[in-house]
Motif scaffolding. Structure first.
Motif, short mmCIF file in Angstrom:
data_model
loop_
_atom_site.label_atom_id
_atom_site.label_comp_id
_atom_site.label_asym_id
_atom_site.label_seq_id
_atom_site.Cartn_x
_atom_site.Cartn_y
_atom_site.Cartn_z
N HIS A 181 0.82 -1.21 0.00
CA HIS A 181 0.00 0.00 0.00
C HIS A 181 0.86 1.26 0.00
O HIS A 181 0.60 2.21 -0.74
N ARG A 182 1.91 1.26 0.83
CA ARG A 182 2.78 2.46 0.90
C ARG A 182 3.54 2.64 -0.40
O ARG A 182 3.72 3.77 -0.87
N ARG A 184 2.63 1.77 -3.37
CA ARG A 184 1.73 2.28 -4.41
C ARG A 184 1.40 3.74 -4.16
O ARG A 184 1.25 4.53 -5.10
N SER A 185 1.26 4.13 -2.87
CA SER A 185 1.00 5.54 -2.56
C SER A 185 2.16 6.41 -3.04
O SER A 185 1.95 7.47 -3.63
#
Ligand SMILES: [Zn+2]
Lengths: 196, 217
Positions: A181-182, A184-185
């Protein structure tokens, strides 16, 4: 024998019996995936070839120790990833010792000297890297932390599940989810104007 | 109703865009998206990024990669396979149907001779397979008995027996020498077994240059 029709575990069994075509089939299945992962980690073609080669040599020469409870692909990715991480760690130490030299006193000077070194004659090797990993998204992936690079490559190039990535990286499932998730952020932040 | 006014987390939007949200959570996300343009555009952004990531190619190493790997791999061959290969290497096994035919013909010559001889012997009245078998068993027993008796006699009369006995007697009187001798012999035996193990039972390089590291430790 139609080796291409056998699954990985059957191939490993035949490899253990000393059948060279079984090794060749495993190579043809995994040389691109392993090379892709390692190349995206170290971003240098010659180094990636060396590390990918070392990965296969280690895996094949210790094929007797393979535990069939795990996926063969996870095992080979784990070894390749560890070799790449070790290499990056060593390279970081080398870079730190260069940057610690008395010639570059300010951060700006360090940066400019680093750029000079990089721009000092683009050899064919660097040209290939530019062509292959030169797209915006590849460069953005290259800027990620190494752990994020591994997780993103396994997820989006290899289509691995979170559980499989956790097995390769030897991390808890929750950590892997957070990494992805990080990562991709960070990618979205860097590529925001391009992807939308 | 207050929960509906709170925006969805970035993590949840990513998961939804990727299609890994299910069950009650999925229903809740979809219910929120119906009334929230902000989160809908968030999902669109994530979908665009995921589409880009999905297009990342696998990259190929150089064409020589597989050969370079295999040159460094030691293929472990099981003993049975190796013994078979060794036996095959001792004999020029036929490779084509023509050589197979010639080999079969050559193998038939002794078969024909033995068959002809057997036919000739058994064509005499009074010579039966039973008689011949009894004769052969008697001769074989005689030969084995003679061999055992001769070997035993030779051993007892051998000029090596006395020195060997003298050495053993000396060793029995001096425990230090005995220990040293036994240790030396054990070490030499272990070394010999190790050389045997390294060169016969374990891996040998696929490039076939095994003669080069014969007796290599
Ligand atoms: Zn919202």
């Amino acid at each position: 024998m139609p080796y291409a029709e056998l699954d990985d575990k059957e191939l490993v069994k035949l490899a253990r019996e000393g059948r060279e075509p079984a090794y060749r089939e495993l190579l043809s299945r995994y040389q691109r995936p392993v090379f892709s992962l390692v190349y995206r980690m170290v971003r240098d073609r010659a180094t990636a070839e060396d590390l990918a080669q070392e990965t296969f040599v280690r895996v094949f020469n210790s094929i007797d120790t393979y535990d069939p409870a795990y996926k063969f692909s996870s095992w080979i990715f784990k070894i390749g990833n560890n070799l790449a991480i070790d290499h990056l760690r060593k390279r970081k130490l080398d870079t730190l010792s260069i940057e610690g030299s008395p010639h570059a006193t300010t951060a700006d000077q360090q940066e400019s000297s680093r750029i000079t070194v990089e721009a000092g004659g683009e050899n064919p090797e660097q040209y290939v890297v530019h062509r292959e990993l030169g797209s915006h998204i590849e460069r953005a992936i290259g800027d990620l932390r190494p752990e994020y690079r591994t997780a993103i490559t396994l997820r989006h190039v290899e289509g691995y599940s979170y559980e499989e990535i956790a097995e390769v990286m030897e991390l808890p499932l929750g950590t892997v989810k957070t990494y992805i998730h990080r990562a991709r952020s960070e990618l979205k932040e860097r590529l925001g104007h391009l992807v939308e | 109703m207050k929960a509906a006014t709170e925006h969805l987390s970035d993590t949840l939007l990513q998961d939804y865009a990727e299609g890994v949200v299910s069950g009650a959570e999925l229903a809740a996300v979809e219910a929120h998206l119906v009334g929230c343009t902000g989160c809908r555009s968030g999902v669109a952004g994530w979908r665009a990024l995921l589409a880009n990531l999905g297009e990342l190619p696998r990259l190929a190493p150089s064409a020589a990669f597989a050969d370079q790997v295999m040159a460094r791999v030691k293929i472990r061959t099981p003993l049975a396979v190796r013994v078979l290969a060794w036996v095959r290497s001792l004999f020029p096994f036929p490779a084509t149907p023509r050589t197979w035919a010639l080999a079969t013909a050559a193998a038939m010559v002794p078969v024909a001779i033995v068959g002809g001889a057997a036919y000739w012997v058994f064509s005499y009245p009074g010579v039966t397979p039973g008689n011949v078998l009894t004769f052969l068993v008697w001769r074989a027993g005689d030969a084995v008995g003679g061999f055992v008796a001769q070997t035993t006699t030779a051993l007892l009369e051998s000029r090596f027996v006395l020195p060997a006995y003298t050495i053993l007697e000396a060793l029995a009187r001096s425990p230090g020498a005995a220990v040293a001798t036994v240790s030396t012999f054990s070490a030499l035996t272990a070394l010999a077994l190790w050389v045997l193990y390294r060169n016969v039972f374990t891996a040998r390089s696929v490039d076939g240059r095994h003669a080069a590291h014969l007796f290599a430790f």
